[in-house]
Design a protein around this motif. Structure first.
Motif, PDB file in Angstrom:
ATOM      1  N   ASP A 149    -146.948 -27.936 -17.464  1.00  0.00           N
ATOM      2  CA  ASP A 149    -146.018 -29.040 -17.242  1.00  0.00           C
ATOM      3  C   ASP A 149    -146.620 -30.342 -17.754  1.00  0.00           C
ATOM      4  O   ASP A 149    -147.409 -30.991 -17.065  1.00  0.00           O
ATOM      5  N   LEU A 150    -146.247 -30.726 -18.965  1.00  0.00           N
ATOM      6  CA  LEU A 150    -146.787 -31.950 -19.558  1.00  0.00           C
ATOM      7  C   LEU A 150    -146.112 -33.210 -19.020  1.00  0.00           C
ATOM      8  O   LEU A 150    -146.475 -34.312 -19.424  1.00  0.00           O
ATOM      9  N   THR A 151    -145.159 -33.058 -18.107  1.00  0.00           N
ATOM     10  CA  THR A 151    -144.589 -34.231 -17.440  1.00  0.00           C
ATOM     11  C   THR A 151    -145.352 -34.558 -16.157  1.00  0.00           C
ATOM     12  O   THR A 151    -145.079 -35.574 -15.516  1.00  0.00           O
ATOM     13  N   SER A 152    -146.298 -33.721 -15.789  1.00  0.00           N
ATOM     14  CA  SER A 152    -147.086 -33.922 -14.573  1.00  0.00           C
ATOM     15  C   SER A 152    -148.072 -35.073 -14.750  1.00  0.00           C
ATOM     16  O   SER A 152    -148.796 -35.138 -15.748  1.00  0.00           O
ATOM     17  N   VAL A 167    -146.141 -35.847 -25.640  1.00  0.00           N
ATOM     18  CA  VAL A 167    -144.758 -36.059 -25.200  1.00  0.00           C
ATOM     19  C   VAL A 167    -143.780 -35.238 -26.035  1.00  0.00           C
ATOM     20  O   VAL A 167    -142.872 -34.595 -25.501  1.00  0.00           O
ATOM     21  N   SER A 168    -143.972 -35.220 -27.337  1.00  0.00           N
ATOM     22  CA  SER A 168    -143.000 -34.560 -28.215  1.00  0.00           C
ATOM     23  C   SER A 168    -142.940 -33.052 -27.989  1.00  0.00           C
ATOM     24  O   SER A 168    -141.904 -32.426 -28.219  1.00  0.00           O
ATOM     25  N   ASN A 169    -144.033 -32.462 -27.520  1.00  0.00           N
ATOM     26  CA  ASN A 169    -144.085 -31.007 -27.364  1.00  0.00           C
ATOM     27  C   ASN A 169    -144.071 -30.555 -25.908  1.00  0.00           C
ATOM     28  O   ASN A 169    -144.409 -29.414 -25.604  1.00  0.00           O
ATOM     29  N   ARG A 170    -143.642 -31.424 -25.016  1.00  0.00           N
ATOM     30  CA  ARG A 170    -143.718 -31.083 -23.595  1.00  0.00           C
ATOM     31  C   ARG A 170    -142.834 -29.891 -23.232  1.00  0.00           C
ATOM     32  O   ARG A 170    -143.206 -29.078 -22.376  1.00  0.00           O
ATOM     33  N   TYR A 171    -141.691 -29.756 -23.876  1.00  0.00           N
ATOM     34  CA  TYR A 171    -140.779 -28.669 -23.503  1.00  0.00           C
ATOM     35  C   TYR A 171    -141.203 -27.336 -24.107  1.00  0.00           C
ATOM     36  O   TYR A 171    -141.102 -26.288 -23.455  1.00  0.00           O
ATOM     37  N   ARG A 176    -155.449 -34.976 -19.563  1.00  0.00           N
ATOM     38  CA  ARG A 176    -155.361 -34.986 -21.025  1.00  0.00           C
ATOM     39  C   ARG A 176    -155.741 -36.356 -21.586  1.00  0.00           C
ATOM     40  O   ARG A 176    -156.404 -36.442 -22.620  1.00  0.00           O
ATOM     41  N   LYS A 177    -155.354 -37.420 -20.899  1.00  0.00           N
ATOM     42  CA  LYS A 177    -155.705 -38.765 -21.366  1.00  0.00           C
ATOM     43  C   LYS A 177    -157.215 -38.930 -21.451  1.00  0.00           C
ATOM     44  O   LYS A 177    -157.733 -39.488 -22.427  1.00  0.00           O
ATOM     45  N   ALA A 178    -157.928 -38.443 -20.458  1.00  0.00           N
ATOM     46  CA  ALA A 178    -159.386 -38.537 -20.473  1.00  0.00           C
ATOM     47  C   ALA A 178    -159.961 -37.793 -21.676  1.00  0.00           C
ATOM     48  O   ALA A 178    -160.910 -38.265 -22.324  1.00  0.00           O
ATOM     49  N   GLN A 179    -159.380 -36.640 -22.000  1.00  0.00           N
ATOM     50  CA  GLN A 179    -159.831 -35.878 -23.166  1.00  0.00           C
ATOM     51  C   GLN A 179    -159.554 -36.637 -24.463  1.00  0.00           C
ATOM     52  O   GLN A 179    -160.394 -36.664 -25.373  1.00  0.00           O
ATOM     53  N   VAL A 180    -158.384 -37.249 -24.542  1.00  0.00           N
ATOM     54  CA  VAL A 180    -158.008 -37.993 -25.743  1.00  0.00           C
ATOM     55  C   VAL A 180    -158.918 -39.203 -25.935  1.00  0.00           C
ATOM     56  O   VAL A 180    -159.389 -39.476 -27.051  1.00  0.00           O
ATOM     57  N   VAL A 181    -159.178 -39.932 -24.862  1.00  0.00           N
ATOM     58  CA  VAL A 181    -160.064 -41.094 -24.948  1.00  0.00           C
ATOM     59  C   VAL A 181    -161.448 -40.671 -25.421  1.00  0.00           C
ATOM     60  O   VAL A 181    -162.052 -41.314 -26.293  1.00  0.00           O
ATOM     61  N   GLU A 182    -161.953 -39.579 -24.876  1.00  0.00           N
ATOM     62  CA  GLU A 182    -163.280 -39.101 -25.272  1.00  0.00           C
ATOM     63  C   GLU A 182    -163.282 -38.630 -26.726  1.00  0.00           C
ATOM     64  O   GLU A 182    -164.247 -38.869 -27.471  1.00  0.00           O
TER      65      GLU A 182
END
Length: 205
Positions: free
Chosen positions: A180-183, A167-171, A190-196
């Motif tokens: 587009d990190l707001t997509s 979120v902090s680096n979306r822009y 990305r969430k799936a990658q983070v969970v893994e």
């Protein structure tokens, strides 16, 4: 009773507007008169409810942290097996940050000013984070799912950092890499990658 409810509704409306204002402009840039003008109340009533600009800001920070802590407490992690609970906690943390960018912006501003007010948000249940994380680690180690030596501070920091950064680096990411990190679709991937990533960090070899 109706008057009490009206007072509480008024207070919550002030907090809603103030949260957006502080998140957008930071503590230094926010103005109580602008917050009052955007609500159905007066500057005097804001001071009546919160005492000062600092008091209003602390209340905003308290509610911001209370939101994510309440989501964690309501997730029922204790009823899940450790691996499922870890995955749920990580996904929940990621989702909460994604859908509440104001929390990220408030925390960024607080850190820019060396954290002068965050210590006053004790009612937000932040004190439960490390004991609950340790309890999850202990359950996972006891059943052989998690490796020994996991530290609750490290684990909490890892989960929070991965959620926060998205979120902090979306822009800047959009400007530099046209991503587009707001997509919602990008966020889900990305969430799936983070969970893994977090799961593999914790699993026993």
């Amino acid at each position: 009773m109706e008057r009490d409810q009206s007072t509480e509704n008024n207070r919550r409306e002030i907090l809603r507007i103030a949260t957006a204002n502080f998140a957008d402009k930071g503590f230094a840039g926010a103005r109580v008169d602008e917050i009052a003008a955007a609500t159905a109340t007066s500057k005097r009533m804001i001071y009546y409810h919160f005492g000062s600009k600092e008091g209003l800001y602390r209340a905003v920070m308290r509610e911001a942290y209370r939101g994510i802590r309440s989501a964690e407490l309501d997730a029922g992690l204790e009823d899940m097996c450790p691996v499922a609970a870890l995955e749920r906690l990580t996904a929940l943390t990621f989702d909460y940050h994604f859908h509440h960018p104001e929390l990220v912006r408030l925390v960024m501003d607080e850190n820019m000013r060396h954290g002068p007010h965050v210590g006053a948000v004790d009612e937000a249940k932040n004190d439960l984070v490390l004991p609950r994380t340790q309890a999850l680690i202990d359950r996972g180690v006891a059943e052989g799912s998690f490796r020994a030596g996991l530290d609750p501070v490290d684990l909490h920091m890892t989960i929070s950092a991965l959620a926060f950064y998205f979120v902090s680096n979306r822009y800047t990411f959009r400007a530099l890499f046209d991503v587009d990190l707001t997509s919602e679709a990008v966020a889900e991937r990305r969430k799936a990658q983070v969970v893994e990533t977090v799961r593999r960090y914790c699993l026993a070899l």
